[in-house]
Every structure is written in structure tokens, then in C-alpha cells.
Scaffold this active site. Structure first.
Site, PDB file in Angstrom:
ATOM      1  CE  LYS A  73      -4.169  -1.731   2.487  1.00  0.00           C
ATOM      2  NZ  LYS A  73      -5.142  -1.322   3.474  1.00  0.00           N
ATOM      3  CG  ASN A  94      -7.558   1.228  -0.261  1.00  0.00           C
ATOM      4  OD1 ASN A  94      -7.779   2.321  -1.058  1.00  0.00           O
ATOM      5  ND2 ASN A  94      -8.734   0.793   0.019  1.00  0.00           N
ATOM      6  CB  ALA A 134       0.961   3.107  15.625  1.00  0.00           C
ATOM      7  CE1 TYR A 229     -12.194 -10.317   6.280  1.00  0.00           C
ATOM      8  CE2 TYR A 229     -11.185  -7.981   6.542  1.00  0.00           C
ATOM      9  CZ  TYR A 229     -11.059  -9.226   5.667  1.00  0.00           C
ATOM     10  OH  TYR A 229     -10.269  -9.456   5.038  1.00  0.00           O
TER      11      TYR A 229
HETATM   12  P1  NAP Z   1       0.149  -3.470  10.644  1.00  0.00           P
HETATM   13  O1  NAP Z   1       0.737  -2.216   9.552  1.00  0.00           O
HETATM   14  O2  NAP Z   1       1.046  -4.658  10.306  1.00  0.00           O
HETATM   15  O3  NAP Z   1      -0.105  -3.053  11.946  1.00  0.00           O
HETATM   16  C1  NAP Z   1       0.689  -3.445  12.889  1.00  0.00           C
HETATM   17  C2  NAP Z   1       0.456  -2.974  14.292  1.00  0.00           C
HETATM   18  O4  NAP Z   1       0.084  -3.746  15.297  1.00  0.00           O
HETATM   19  C3  NAP Z   1       1.436  -2.139  14.804  1.00  0.00           C
HETATM   20  O5  NAP Z   1       0.842  -1.007  15.896  1.00  0.00           O
HETATM   21  C4  NAP Z   1       2.131  -3.133  15.613  1.00  0.00           C
HETATM   22  O6  NAP Z   1       2.803  -2.667  16.983  1.00  0.00           O
HETATM   23  C5  NAP Z   1       1.007  -3.906  16.290  1.00  0.00           C
HETATM   24  N1  NAP Z   1       1.118  -5.147  16.683  1.00  0.00           N
HETATM   25  C6  NAP Z   1       1.287  -6.342  15.679  1.00  0.00           C
HETATM   26  N2  NAP Z   1       1.602  -7.373  16.379  1.00  0.00           N
HETATM   27  C7  NAP Z   1       1.739  -7.086  17.739  1.00  0.00           C
HETATM   28  C8  NAP Z   1       1.900  -7.823  18.962  1.00  0.00           C
HETATM   29  N3  NAP Z   1       2.111  -9.232  19.013  1.00  0.00           N
HETATM   30  N4  NAP Z   1       1.839  -7.265  20.085  1.00  0.00           N
HETATM   31  C9  NAP Z   1       1.542  -5.723  20.141  1.00  0.00           C
HETATM   32  N5  NAP Z   1       1.432  -4.846  18.973  1.00  0.00           N
HETATM   33  C10 NAP Z   1       1.347  -5.631  18.018  1.00  0.00           C
HETATM   34  O7  NAP Z   1      -1.174  -4.182   9.902  1.00  0.00           O
HETATM   35  P2  NAP Z   1      -2.255  -3.263   9.130  1.00  0.00           P
HETATM   36  O8  NAP Z   1      -2.106  -3.356   7.803  1.00  0.00           O
HETATM   37  O9  NAP Z   1      -2.371  -1.942   9.759  1.00  0.00           O
HETATM   38  O10 NAP Z   1      -3.412  -4.001   9.466  1.00  0.00           O
HETATM   39  C11 NAP Z   1      -3.947  -4.320  10.886  1.00  0.00           C
HETATM   40  C12 NAP Z   1      -5.308  -5.032  11.071  1.00  0.00           C
HETATM   41  O11 NAP Z   1      -6.254  -4.421  10.526  1.00  0.00           O
HETATM   42  C13 NAP Z   1      -5.307  -6.531  10.239  1.00  0.00           C
HETATM   43  O12 NAP Z   1      -6.071  -7.360  10.840  1.00  0.00           O
HETATM   44  C14 NAP Z   1      -5.940  -5.973   8.938  1.00  0.00           C
HETATM   45  O13 NAP Z   1      -6.779  -7.245   8.447  1.00  0.00           O
HETATM   46  C15 NAP Z   1      -7.144  -5.094   9.566  1.00  0.00           C
HETATM   47  N6  NAP Z   1      -7.566  -4.191   8.525  1.00  0.00           N
HETATM   48  C16 NAP Z   1      -8.795  -4.404   8.223  1.00  0.00           C
HETATM   49  C17 NAP Z   1      -9.520  -3.395   7.163  1.00  0.00           C
HETATM   50  C18 NAP Z   1     -10.916  -3.621   6.932  1.00  0.00           C
HETATM   51  O14 NAP Z   1     -11.398  -3.063   6.081  1.00  0.00           O
HETATM   52  N7  NAP Z   1     -11.655  -3.898   7.809  1.00  0.00           N
HETATM   53  C19 NAP Z   1      -8.644  -2.539   6.410  1.00  0.00           C
HETATM   54  C20 NAP Z   1      -7.409  -2.673   6.788  1.00  0.00           C
HETATM   55  C21 NAP Z   1      -6.644  -3.419   7.598  1.00  0.00           C
HETATM   56  P3  NAP Z   1       4.373  -1.954  16.785  1.00  0.00           P
HETATM   57  O15 NAP Z   1       4.114  -0.675  15.984  1.00  0.00           O
HETATM   58  O16 NAP Z   1       4.891  -1.860  18.112  1.00  0.00           O
HETATM   59  O17 NAP Z   1       4.856  -3.148  15.788  1.00  0.00           O
END
Ligand code: NAP
Length: 287
Positions: A73, A94, A134, A229
Site C-alpha cells: 500500500k 489501496n 499505529a 472481520y
Molecule cells: P500492520 O501495519 O502490520 O499493523 C501493525 C500494528 O499492530 C502495529 O501497531 C504493531 O505494533 C501492532 N502489533 C502487531 N503485533 C503485535 C503484538 N504481538 N503485540 C503488540 N502489538 C502488535 O497491519 P495493518 O495493515 O495496519 O492491519 C492491521 C489489521 O487491520 C489487520 O488485521 C487487517 O486485516 C485489518 N484491516 C482491516 C481493514 C478492513 O477493511 N476491515 C482494512 C485494513 C486493515 P508495533 O508498532 O509495536 O510493531
């Protein structure tokens, strides 16, 4: 659900890696079916180092619309001729739409979440919001909360520096009051209105995980939103529900970000009746 494929069928698609879990093809192919549009939407798993070639190839094949998912992205911005102001603010794209000079990049995640919140009568305006996480999704959530003039944002993140970076990015565009606290420092958080969980913690198959297990946290607010989801109710939402809070998962956000992309590709506005019909269809498929 796909209509007859013939010489006039146009291709839409999703670029990411992995893409096997996606439900975007269902959303878009059912939309095309209901709207009588001769499109087929397919997932493309693009290997590391091949993104530029994939975008050039898609352009050569006249693929009019693409969605972009993890991990591309942010990187894809380098391969576009233009990015909308909202996508630029969020720092992630996206949705791509083909024009004569190349692809233009959009971000429909923020508007998808907004549509889902509005539909469920969850108001960001004048509310105090806690964003858990974040990462990529949190960027869109934070920018949306600020745009909708929320009262205050608190970002809770494991890595404080990443939370601070997100806060600084939002402050470049809005004068919203923003605090950042560590995931291990939430015990003395002040009462607020809405918590939006944006980390992947609790997502299938790790469905027993929860970023916040402290019961006292769930007495501080009235509405819990999780962007996940699958499962439909994460541990975070189950705990919130047990404490009498209003809950919402990420399905409708996903649905509406897809709808917004489809509307951009075709320059149309899809009626509420069709959207309701398509949403029921998809929910039945994944029940
Ligand atoms: P990402 O960029 O990988 O987000 C990682 C975030 O989660 C960071 O803040 C990270 O903390 C934290 N994290 C990950 N593992 C952790 C752990 N074990 N303990 C504590 N903190 C942890 O992922 P993303 O792209 O933002 O997506 C996040 C979620 O949103 C996914 O489940 C995705 O499917 C969902 N999503 C849904 C939609 C929708 O349309 N419904 C759209 C977008 C995303 P650090 O900064 O400390 O590493």
C-alpha cells in the site's frame, strides 16, 4: 456469480501477498453481477521485487481498476502518476484507477470505515477516541478521526516511537489533541468514548489473542470497534460485549472500502438498495 465472460469482459483485480484470504473478489463480482457490468475481479499474488513490473503489466493489459493490499500500500505510490490528497495524507494507497497517462492512487479505507460507523450510528465528531495500534490501518483511522473533528485522540501502541510518528503525521494536517501511550501503560487511561482496535492481534487463526486483557480498560468507554472481520467477534470485541459495550467488527469497513473503489472505477454512485442486497449475499457466503 460471474456473468458470461466474452470478448468485452474487462478485468479488475487485487494486488498483494498473500491474497488467498481475501473476500474482495466476492464483493466486486457480486456488485458487477447486480449492476449488470461486464467485469471480472481476480486476485493477483505479486512476489517481492515484482510490484513495478506488475503495475506496468496491468497498465499494458488495460486493467482499469486495482485494489492494493499488504504489503504494497505504501510502496505502490512510487509507481503512480498522481495520488489524491487523502491518500497522500495517509501515506498509503489501496485503489488504483487507470487513466491515459497511468494509474491514479486513492485511499478508500478511511471512507470505508466512516461509512460503516455512520451506518451503525457511531459518531466520531466530538468524541474522545483511543486507537490501538499505529500500523498501516491506524494511519487511515487516525486521519479520519481528525478529519471528522473528534475531541481527542489517544494512540496506544507497543512501540511508542511508531505511535509518536503517527501522531506527528496527523498533526501536520489537523490541530487535534493527540496523546501517545505504551501498550503496557494503559492502566491509568482516562475515560473516553470509542476504542478502535487496528492491530492484527486476534485475527484468525490466532483467535484467542487480545491486545488488551485488563478488565478495567473495558469500563472506560462505551463503543468498541475492531478492524478485524475474521473472526466476526475477536476476543477484544467479546470482552467489550461482556462489559455491555456497543461493538462493531471490520466487515462493513471492508465492504464499503470496496464499494468506494468500485464507484471510483466506474464513476457511479451505487444505490443503498443494491448495497444492502450485495452485503446480505456476501454475509450468506461467509456464514
Ligand atoms: P500492520 O501495519 O502490520 O499493523 C501493525 C500494528 O499492530 C502495529 O501497531 C504493531 O505494533 C501492532 N502489533 C502487531 N503485533 C503485535 C503484538 N504481538 N503485540 C503488540 N502489538 C502488535 O497491519 P495493518 O495493515 O495496519 O492491519 C492491521 C489489521 O487491520 C489487520 O488485521 C487487517 O486485516 C485489518 N484491516 C482491516 C481493514 C478492513 O477493511 N476491515 C482494512 C485494513 C486493515 P508495533 O508498532 O509495536 O510493531
Amino acid at each position: 456469480m460471474i456473468q458470461k465472460i466474452d470478448g468485452k469482459t474487462k478485468v479488475l483485480g487485487l494486488i498483494g501477498n498473500p491474497v488467498e484470504h481475501t473476500i474482495s473478489p466476492s464483493i466486486h463480482n457480486i456488485l458487477s453481477y447486480k449492476l449488470g457490468m461486464n467485469y471480472v475481479y481476480v486476485p493477483f499474488c505479486v512476489n517481492k521485487g515484482m510490484l513495478e513490473k506488475a503495475i506496468d503489466g496491468a497498465r499494458a493489459l488495460n486493467i482499469e481498476g486495482l485494489n492494493i493490499t499488504v504489503p504494497y500500500k505504501e510502496q505502490v505510490i512510487n509507481n503512480l502518476i498522481k495520488v489524491t490528497p487523502l491518500a497522500r495524507q495517509i501515506g498509503a494507497v489501496n485503489t488504483l484507477k487507470l487513466t491515459s497517462g497511468g494509474y491514479i492512487g486513492y485511499n478508500t479505507d478511511a471512507d470505508g470505515l466512516n461509512a460503516s460507523l455512520v451506518k451503525n450510528n457511531i459518531k466520531l465528531n466530538k468524541s474522545s477516541i483511543v486507537i490501538i495500534g499505529a500500523g498501516g490501518a491506524a494511519k487511515a483511522v487516525g486521519m479520519l478521526c481528525a478529519r471528522e473533528k473528534c475531541k481527542q485522540i489517544t494512540i496506544i501502541n507497543r512501540t511508542i516511537s511508531k505511535g509518536e510518528k503517527l501522531a506527528d503525521n496527523i498533526r501536520q494536517y489537523y490541530d487535534t489533541e493527540i496523546k501517545v501511550i505504551g501498550l503496557n501503560k494503559i492502566y491509568n487511561i482516562s475515560p473516553f468514548d470509542i476504542a478502535i482496535q487496528t492491530t492484527p492481534i486476534g485475527m484468525s487463526p490466532q483467535i484467542l489473542d487480545n491486545p488488551i486483557i485488563d478488565d478495567k480498560f473495558y469500563n472506560k468507554f462505551h463503543t468498541a470497534v475492531d478492524l478485524i472481520y475474521n473472526p466476526r467477534k475477536t476476543q477484544f470485541l467479546l470482552k467489550a460485549e461482556k462489559n455491555g459495550l456497543k461493538i462493531l467488527n471490520g466487515f462493513e469497513m471492508l465492504f464499503y472500502q470496496g464499494v468506494k473503489a468500485y464507484e471510483i472505477w466506474n464513476d457511479i454512485k451505487i444505490s443503498e438498495e443494491i448495497l444492502e442486497d450485495v452485503m446480505i449475499n456476501i454475509l450468506n457466503q461467509y456464514r
